[in-house]
Design a protein around this motif. Structure first.
Motif, PDB file in Angstrom:
ATOM      1  N   LEU A   1       2.004  10.969   7.969  1.00 53.31           N
ATOM      2  CA  LEU A   1       1.769   9.837   8.860  1.00 53.31           C
ATOM      3  C   LEU A   1       0.439   9.834   9.599  1.00 53.31           C
ATOM      4  O   LEU A   1      -0.080   8.759   9.897  1.00 53.31           O
ATOM      5  N   LEU A   2      -0.141  10.967   9.912  1.00 50.16           N
ATOM      6  CA  LEU A   2      -1.432  10.899  10.598  1.00 50.16           C
ATOM      7  C   LEU A   2      -2.476  10.271   9.678  1.00 50.16           C
ATOM      8  O   LEU A   2      -3.148   9.309  10.048  1.00 50.16           O
ATOM      9  N   ALA A   3      -2.595  10.803   8.457  1.00 47.24           N
ATOM     10  CA  ALA A   3      -3.543  10.214   7.501  1.00 47.24           C
ATOM     11  C   ALA A   3      -3.116   8.816   7.082  1.00 47.24           C
ATOM     12  O   ALA A   3      -3.945   7.909   6.961  1.00 47.24           O
ATOM     13  N   GLY A   4      -1.818   8.632   6.875  1.00 44.57           N
ATOM     14  CA  GLY A   4      -1.330   7.346   6.388  1.00 44.57           C
ATOM     15  C   GLY A   4      -1.541   6.211   7.366  1.00 44.57           C
ATOM     16  O   GLY A   4      -1.939   5.111   6.976  1.00 44.57           O
ATOM     17  N   THR A   5      -1.270   6.470   8.650  1.00 43.46           N
ATOM     18  CA  THR A   5      -1.465   5.406   9.637  1.00 43.46           C
ATOM     19  C   THR A   5      -2.941   5.123   9.870  1.00 43.46           C
ATOM     20  O   THR A   5      -3.321   3.976  10.133  1.00 43.46           O
ATOM     21  N   THR A   6      -3.773   6.150   9.756  1.00 41.73           N
ATOM     22  CA  THR A   6      -5.219   5.938   9.875  1.00 41.73           C
ATOM     23  C   THR A   6      -5.721   5.041   8.751  1.00 41.73           C
ATOM     24  O   THR A   6      -6.493   4.097   8.976  1.00 41.73           O
ATOM     25  N   ALA A   7      -5.264   5.324   7.525  1.00 36.18           N
ATOM     26  CA  ALA A   7      -5.650   4.498   6.383  1.00 36.18           C
ATOM     27  C   ALA A   7      -5.175   3.058   6.563  1.00 36.18           C
ATOM     28  O   ALA A   7      -5.924   2.102   6.313  1.00 36.18           O
ATOM     29  N   ALA A   8      -3.944   2.894   6.994  1.00 34.34           N
ATOM     30  CA  ALA A   8      -3.410   1.542   7.188  1.00 34.34           C
ATOM     31  C   ALA A   8      -4.196   0.781   8.242  1.00 34.34           C
ATOM     32  O   ALA A   8      -4.407  -0.436   8.123  1.00 34.34           O
ATOM     33  N   ASP A   9      -4.657   1.484   9.266  1.00 39.24           N
ATOM     34  CA  ASP A   9      -5.441   0.842  10.323  1.00 39.24           C
ATOM     35  C   ASP A   9      -6.793   0.364   9.795  1.00 39.24           C
ATOM     36  O   ASP A   9      -7.272  -0.718  10.165  1.00 39.24           O
ATOM     37  N   LEU A  10      -7.427   1.157   8.931  1.00 38.26           N
ATOM     38  CA  LEU A  10      -8.678   0.720   8.308  1.00 38.26           C
ATOM     39  C   LEU A  10      -8.465  -0.559   7.502  1.00 38.26           C
ATOM     40  O   LEU A  10      -9.299  -1.478   7.534  1.00 38.26           O
ATOM     41  N   ILE A  11      -7.365  -0.621   6.793  1.00 39.28           N
ATOM     42  CA  ILE A  11      -7.057  -1.814   6.009  1.00 39.28           C
ATOM     43  C   ILE A  11      -6.825  -3.013   6.930  1.00 39.28           C
ATOM     44  O   ILE A  11      -7.269  -4.132   6.650  1.00 39.28           O
ATOM     45  N   ARG A  12      -6.136  -2.764   8.035  1.00 39.35           N
ATOM     46  CA  ARG A  12      -5.853  -3.851   8.987  1.00 39.35           C
ATOM     47  C   ARG A  12      -7.124  -4.465   9.546  1.00 39.35           C
ATOM     48  O   ARG A  12      -7.282  -5.701   9.559  1.00 39.35           O
ATOM     49  N   VAL A  13      -8.039  -3.625  10.042  1.00 44.28           N
ATOM     50  CA  VAL A  13      -9.198  -4.168  10.756  1.00 44.28           C
ATOM     51  C   VAL A  13     -10.181  -4.861   9.829  1.00 44.28           C
ATOM     52  O   VAL A  13     -11.020  -5.640  10.296  1.00 44.28           O
ATOM     53  N   THR A  14     -10.089  -4.601   8.533  1.00 44.54           N
ATOM     54  CA  THR A  14     -10.987  -5.255   7.583  1.00 44.54           C
ATOM     55  C   THR A  14     -10.283  -6.325   6.760  1.00 44.54           C
ATOM     56  O   THR A  14     -10.895  -6.948   5.887  1.00 44.54           O
TER      57      THR A  14
ATOM     58  N   SER B   1      -4.710   8.427   0.766  1.00 45.25           N
ATOM     59  CA  SER B   1      -3.729   7.444   1.256  1.00 45.25           C
ATOM     60  C   SER B   1      -4.277   6.030   1.106  1.00 45.25           C
ATOM     61  O   SER B   1      -3.551   5.104   0.712  1.00 45.25           O
ATOM     62  N   LEU B   2      -5.558   5.846   1.410  1.00 42.91           N
ATOM     63  CA  LEU B   2      -6.190   4.536   1.227  1.00 42.91           C
ATOM     64  C   LEU B   2      -6.101   4.066  -0.220  1.00 42.91           C
ATOM     65  O   LEU B   2      -5.766   2.902  -0.483  1.00 42.91           O
ATOM     66  N   LEU B   3      -6.435   4.937  -1.160  1.00 47.95           N
ATOM     67  CA  LEU B   3      -6.400   4.550  -2.565  1.00 47.95           C
ATOM     68  C   LEU B   3      -5.040   3.961  -2.931  1.00 47.95           C
ATOM     69  O   LEU B   3      -4.948   2.931  -3.603  1.00 47.95           O
ATOM     70  N   GLN B   4      -3.982   4.625  -2.469  1.00 47.13           N
ATOM     71  CA  GLN B   4      -2.638   4.189  -2.835  1.00 47.13           C
ATOM     72  C   GLN B   4      -2.223   2.910  -2.102  1.00 47.13           C
ATOM     73  O   GLN B   4      -1.621   2.011  -2.703  1.00 47.13           O
ATOM     74  N   GLN B   5      -2.545   2.837  -0.817  1.00 52.08           N
ATOM     75  CA  GLN B   5      -2.179   1.635  -0.072  1.00 52.08           C
ATOM     76  C   GLN B   5      -2.969   0.422  -0.543  1.00 52.08           C
ATOM     77  O   GLN B   5      -2.429  -0.695  -0.621  1.00 52.08           O
ATOM     78  N   LEU B   6      -4.235   0.619  -0.859  1.00 53.67           N
ATOM     79  CA  LEU B   6      -5.046  -0.481  -1.377  1.00 53.67           C
ATOM     80  C   LEU B   6      -4.544  -0.952  -2.739  1.00 53.67           C
ATOM     81  O   LEU B   6      -4.504  -2.154  -3.024  1.00 53.67           O
TER      82      LEU B   6
ATOM     83  N   ALA C   1     -15.997  -2.173   2.883  1.00 54.43           N
ATOM     84  CA  ALA C   1     -16.338  -0.742   2.813  1.00 54.43           C
ATOM     85  C   ALA C   1     -15.588  -0.005   3.911  1.00 54.43           C
ATOM     86  O   ALA C   1     -15.600  -0.422   5.075  1.00 54.43           O
ATOM     87  N   LEU C   2     -14.945   1.091   3.530  1.00 49.05           N
ATOM     88  CA  LEU C   2     -14.157   1.908   4.452  1.00 49.05           C
ATOM     89  C   LEU C   2     -14.705   3.330   4.410  1.00 49.05           C
ATOM     90  O   LEU C   2     -14.705   3.970   3.365  1.00 49.05           O
ATOM     91  N   ASP C   3     -15.169   3.811   5.561  1.00 49.82           N
ATOM     92  CA  ASP C   3     -15.868   5.090   5.630  1.00 49.82           C
ATOM     93  C   ASP C   3     -14.986   6.161   6.260  1.00 49.82           C
ATOM     94  O   ASP C   3     -14.625   6.070   7.428  1.00 49.82           O
ATOM     95  N   CYS C   4     -14.673   7.192   5.477  1.00 46.42           N
ATOM     96  CA  CYS C   4     -13.905   8.337   5.970  1.00 46.42           C
ATOM     97  C   CYS C   4     -14.784   9.572   6.123  1.00 46.42           C
ATOM     98  O   CYS C   4     -14.268  10.671   6.344  1.00 46.42           O
ATOM     99  N   VAL C   5     -16.096   9.416   5.988  1.00 53.63           N
ATOM    100  CA  VAL C   5     -17.019  10.545   5.979  1.00 53.63           C
ATOM    101  C   VAL C   5     -17.878  10.601   7.236  1.00 53.63           C
ATOM    102  O   VAL C   5     -18.013  11.639   7.880  1.00 53.63           O
ATOM    103  N   GLY C   6     -18.509   9.482   7.569  1.00 52.54           N
ATOM    104  CA  GLY C   6     -19.362   9.429   8.750  1.00 52.54           C
ATOM    105  C   GLY C   6     -20.810   9.757   8.515  1.00 52.54           C
ATOM    106  O   GLY C   6     -21.587   9.860   9.468  1.00 52.54           O
ATOM    107  N   SER C   7     -21.210   9.908   7.264  1.00 52.96           N
ATOM    108  CA  SER C   7     -22.603  10.241   6.960  1.00 52.96           C
ATOM    109  C   SER C   7     -23.480   8.999   7.042  1.00 52.96           C
ATOM    110  O   SER C   7     -23.012   7.863   6.908  1.00 52.96           O
ATOM    111  N   ASP C   8     -24.791   9.225   7.229  1.00 51.62           N
ATOM    112  CA  ASP C   8     -25.733   8.104   7.197  1.00 51.62           C
ATOM    113  C   ASP C   8     -25.703   7.417   5.844  1.00 51.62           C
ATOM    114  O   ASP C   8     -25.809   6.186   5.764  1.00 51.62           O
TER     115      ASP C   8
END
Length: 310
Positions: free
Chosen positions: A124-137, A157-162, A210-217
């Motif tokens: 759920l920690l990773a899963g809810t984070t992924a779902a939130d990224l999908i929501r805001v975009t 988790s994103l790959l599967q939910q998407l 685009a959904l960023d799970c890395v944070g790099s430039d």
């Protein structure tokens, strides 16, 4: 008494201590869970590195799975009625790296029978984070989505939910993790020099989100280059760049995100129960070896989720 990992003062895993604590009897709206597995997440250490001395000691661990050992009066859990002996999972937990814990029942869910304890404790920690990224975009059917860091916990988790939404996903990862991206429905591209050109080759008609799970430039720069609408770029890591670039950054402590992540938990549990959301576990460690588990996590290449087994 039970064993529990705590941070007695600010710092990383080097300050963590395994101590004896009392387990309170559950009151109304609470259950006690004998922990069978505890999830290991970057946030477990991130949130102990700073803080006022008065904030400590801080119990470690945000998600668990286990067996109910006691139920408070007139109590049901988030998913319905509960009795001692039921198998459950829980998130948001405070102090899950333990043998036994008393929790608010609103954060406890029946564990699907086909989901192992180690997997359930990492859902759920990773899963809810992924779902939130999908929501805001506002990702929908037919969108082409670029996921940076697609082989990590949130990325998988994103790959599967998407995929369940009907989106097409291009996922960045190292060559060593290309098969992970493909396994969960993504089209792999290697990160590094030339990433923008490789993404454009994959998606000549454009990228919608685009959904960023890395944070790099690199992740932010390529996202800005290939996505026309900045409202459809979101990150969970590049907070400074997000503010400068006018893209969305989300975190679990933001009120709107916190409320959404709580509300989406049951849907994700149901999805995992129907095999629509898999949690790949790379390794388990005894509870006493939590520091070794964190060393593997912080290596950046754990190969999947990690669980502590009391």
């Amino acid at each position: 008494m039970t064993k529990q990992w705590v941070a007695p003062r600010a710092g990383g895993s080097e300050v963590f201590e395994l101590v004896d604590v009392d387990v309170s009897a559950p009151g109304p709206g609470e259950v006690t869970v004998r922990v069978r597995a505890a999830g290991v997440n970057p946030a477990d250490v991130k949130h102990t590195r700073t803080g006022d001395p008065g904030d400590f000691p801080v119990p470690i661990g945000y998600e668990v799975a286990g067996v109910v050992s006691a139920v408070g009066p007139d109590t049901t859990i988030a998913s319905g009625p509960v009795t001692p002996g039921d198998e459950v999972l829980a998130f948001r937990v405070h102090g899950g790296w333990t043998e036994e814990i008393t929790l608010p029942a609103r954060d406890v869910f029946a564990k699907p029978a086909g989901l192992g304890f180690a997997e359930a404790a990492n859902l759920l920690l990773a899963g809810t984070t992924a779902a939130d990224l999908i929501r805001v975009t506002a990702v929908g059917d037919g969108d082409t989505v670029l996921v940076h860091g697609a082989s990590g916990a949130v990325g998988v988790s994103l790959l599967q939910q998407l995929r369940s939404l009907g989106a097409r996903v291009i996922g960045t990862a190292s060559a060593a993790n290309a098969d992970t991206v493909r396994r969960f429905g993504g089209e792999w591209v290697a990160y590094g020099d030339g990433l923008e050109a490789r993404v454009r080759d994959r998606a000549p008609d454009g990228v919608d989100v685009a959904l960023d799970c890395v944070g790099s430039d690199e992740a932010v720069d390529v996202s800005l280059a290939v996505v026309a609408d900045r409202a459809r770029i979101a990150t969970i890591a590049a907070f400074g760049r997000a503010q400068d670039a006018g893209i969305t950054a989300i975190g679990g402590t933001q009120p709107e995100s916190a409320a959404f992540r709580d509300a989406v938990r049951q849907r994700l549990v149901d999805l995992a129960g129907s095999a629509g959301l898999v949690v790949p576990v790379a390794r388990t460690f005894p509870l006493t070896e939590a520091r070794a588990a964190l060393e593997l996590l912080e290596s950046g290449h754990p190969g999947g989720k990690i669980a502590l087994l009391p």
